[in-house]
Design a protein around this motif. Sequence first.
Motif, PDB file in Angstrom:
ATOM      1  N   ILE A  15       0.806  -1.217   0.000  1.00 47.42           N
ATOM      2  CA  ILE A  15       0.000   0.000   0.000  1.00 47.42           C
ATOM      3  C   ILE A  15       0.843   1.272   0.000  1.00 47.42           C
ATOM      4  CG2 ILE A  15      -2.192  -0.900   0.865  1.00 47.42           C
ATOM      5  CD1 ILE A  15      -1.330  -0.298   3.668  1.00 47.42           C
ATOM      6  N   ASP A  16       2.093   1.177   0.422  1.00 50.01           N
ATOM      7  CA  ASP A  16       2.902   2.397   0.488  1.00 50.01           C
ATOM      8  C   ASP A  16       4.382   2.040   0.625  1.00 50.01           C
ATOM      9  OD1 ASP A  16       3.413   5.109   0.660  1.00 50.01           O
ATOM     10  OD2 ASP A  16       3.231   5.146   2.843  1.00 50.01           O
ATOM     11  N   THR A  17       5.241   2.845   0.012  1.00 52.35           N
ATOM     12  CA  THR A  17       6.667   2.687   0.295  1.00 52.35           C
ATOM     13  C   THR A  17       7.220   4.043   0.718  1.00 52.35           C
ATOM     14  OG1 THR A  17       7.245   3.110  -1.998  1.00 52.35           O
ATOM     15  CG2 THR A  17       7.114   0.807  -1.350  1.00 52.35           C
ATOM     16  N   ALA A  18       8.163   4.019   1.626  1.00 47.05           N
ATOM     17  CA  ALA A  18       8.787   5.259   2.086  1.00 47.05           C
ATOM     18  C   ALA A  18      10.282   5.146   1.863  1.00 47.05           C
ATOM     19  CB  ALA A  18       8.482   5.484   3.563  1.00 47.05           C
ATOM     20  N   VAL A  19      10.836   6.125   1.157  1.00 47.24           N
ATOM     21  CA  VAL A  19      12.284   6.140   0.948  1.00 47.24           C
ATOM     22  C   VAL A  19      12.900   7.040   2.008  1.00 47.24           C
ATOM     23  CG1 VAL A  19      14.138   6.683  -0.653  1.00 47.24           C
ATOM     24  CG2 VAL A  19      12.016   5.681  -1.506  1.00 47.24           C
ATOM     25  N   GLU A  68      15.984   0.642   1.355  1.00 48.82           N
ATOM     26  CA  GLU A  68      15.897   2.092   1.157  1.00 48.82           C
ATOM     27  C   GLU A  68      15.085   2.807   2.220  1.00 48.82           C
ATOM     28  OE1 GLU A  68      14.059   2.069  -2.671  1.00 48.82           O
ATOM     29  OE2 GLU A  68      15.935   2.599  -3.649  1.00 48.82           O
ATOM     30  N   SER A  81      11.191   1.896   4.063  1.00 46.07           N
ATOM     31  CA  SER A  81      10.185   0.949   4.513  1.00 46.07           C
ATOM     32  C   SER A  81       9.081   0.775   3.478  1.00 46.07           C
ATOM     33  CB  SER A  81       9.582   1.417   5.838  1.00 46.07           C
ATOM     34  OG  SER A  81       8.900   2.630   5.631  1.00 46.07           O
ATOM     35  N   ALA A  82       8.309  -0.290   3.625  1.00 44.15           N
ATOM     36  CA  ALA A  82       7.152  -0.557   2.768  1.00 44.15           C
ATOM     37  C   ALA A  82       6.026  -1.032   3.664  1.00 44.15           C
ATOM     38  CB  ALA A  82       7.503  -1.621   1.728  1.00 44.15           C
ATOM     39  N   SER A  83       4.809  -0.601   3.363  1.00 41.92           N
ATOM     40  CA  SER A  83       3.659  -1.039   4.155  1.00 41.92           C
ATOM     41  C   SER A  83       2.788  -1.968   3.329  1.00 41.92           C
ATOM     42  CB  SER A  83       2.826   0.164   4.601  1.00 41.92           C
ATOM     43  OG  SER A  83       3.606   0.962   5.453  1.00 41.92           O
TER      44      SER A  83
END
Lengths: 315, 258
Positions: A180-184, B167, B169-171
């Motif tokens: 649902i989401d990735t954060a770099v 890199e 995180s991933a949810s």
Amino acid sequence: MKTLVYIETKNNKPFNGCLELIHEAMDLGEGTAVLIGNDCEDSAKEVSRYGIPVLVLDTEAVCQDTVLAALVSAAADTQSELILMSATQTGKDLAPRLAARLDTGCITDVVGIRKDGESLIFTRPAYGGAVLEDMQFAEGKKAVATVRGGSFTKAEAAQAGDITVKSIEIPADAVKAKLIDTAVEITELVNLEGAEVIVAGGRGCGDAQTFGLVEELAKLLGGVVGASRPAIEEGWVSRAHQIGQSGKIVSPKLYIACGISGAMQHVSGMIGSDYIVAINKDEDAPIFDTADISIVGRCEEILPLMIEEIRARKA
Amino acid sequence: MNILVCVKQVPDDFAKVHLGENGKPALEGIDKVVNAFDTYAVEMAVRLCENHGGRVVVATIGAEEEVRPSMVQMIAVGANQAYIFAPNTADGDESSVAAGLAELVKKTEETIGESFDLIMCGKESTDEISSQVGAMLAEKLNLSFVSSVIDVKPAEAGLCVKQETEEGSASYEVSCPAVVTVAKPEYDPRYPNLKSKMAARKAVIPYLSDALTPVQPAVRCMNYQEPAKREAGVKIQEKNAVDAVARAIALMADDKVL
């Protein structure tokens, strides 16, 4: 032996650690490289230049669950007996899952493969790198393994291999974990694996200011900053710089370890360095057992003098 | 929420392992501890249940008297119940351990009369460091899988899990039941207190001696070696840091590494 090499791509570029597997795959017999996704054209061309036949599985949705389904189909299509991946986070997630689907086992972090009659022996480190294990698959089982970066040399360019593009439909219910989401959070490019000089700092630096001297020395020598786990936990540098079992495995020409005691988990990541200089205030620090030059002293005293001396020599 | 955490007892990874006279790793003198990543998983599970209700069951495969102290320790830091299963193979690889755990999950569910919503493992064990068992377990149970998880929250359709990536995180959203492996979260596992230690010591920990079907490993270790050692070089121990640095730099220059 029919061997399948999974080539990970990112921004339509093949991952270097995967390219290192091509030569080994062709050495063992019939190799095929497989790329999975909807934007692999350039990567496929680059891979084929190493002389290996390339299979592109064109699929819309790309996530780990769909890549896994595609790999199962590629392994069947090519009748591969050995499937190799790079020991990246993705490779380490996919390989055991693929092995389970092929009703076999898996070997992680392989650093060498050799033939023993008809079968293959895979060497891998265990116990933080203190022990090497020679592993073998049971008769009749397919082999799945992840290979640690830097273990094999990249193939030379050769007559381009054929590229076959096949589009595959992956059933929607194959996707069980929905991204649902990735954060770099780590944006800096830290090329520790390719570095010729690494200056690394650990807990013995004592504070962020002294760790700053590690960074200054690295810059002066045209090198890259490394760190052991305590330095990352202290927040002196991001985990992109971590060297060792849970970080990067490196082999520079010169490695300068500053305030690093030399726990096995760190040493196993840098023992392949050509020349090691270690600075530690504890004269019995285990890092000194692997160093070419051991300096007993405090980083905050030694580093400024070293920087000054090297700067004077360069001038 | 019912959570099962699969726990492995390992030799303390602070001790350096050497090969014994029989050519195998000599582990006898080394303290046995709970795999660090499994302790993170237990802490994450206990926090989840403290905040949202539920129960944490821990289970391990091993010889009863050898692994019981580790199970007692997990109860002392918040697990509600523990089970020990006798090994399904003498010479287990990851695939046989995963097969044993898949069976263990079913048997434990039968014993407690409820099914698990979440099954957690450490992302790797600090001895073999192969990071395979959790992934294989998910496949054997045909459940969704996310590795290197650093946070779990209940979500509408099941759980929202945050994965640590190279890199950042991933949810992911997963439906229950799911299998996740746990990396080091921002917090540390709690320590037991005197009261919880005393209570845990009295805990009844069932030992299931023949619950798991024997299996053959797919991978075997044929031989162990110790990696080639490096020779220690010159040690510079001067009273004066200026002299020490001058000597070191001169040596480095002679060896043409500068």
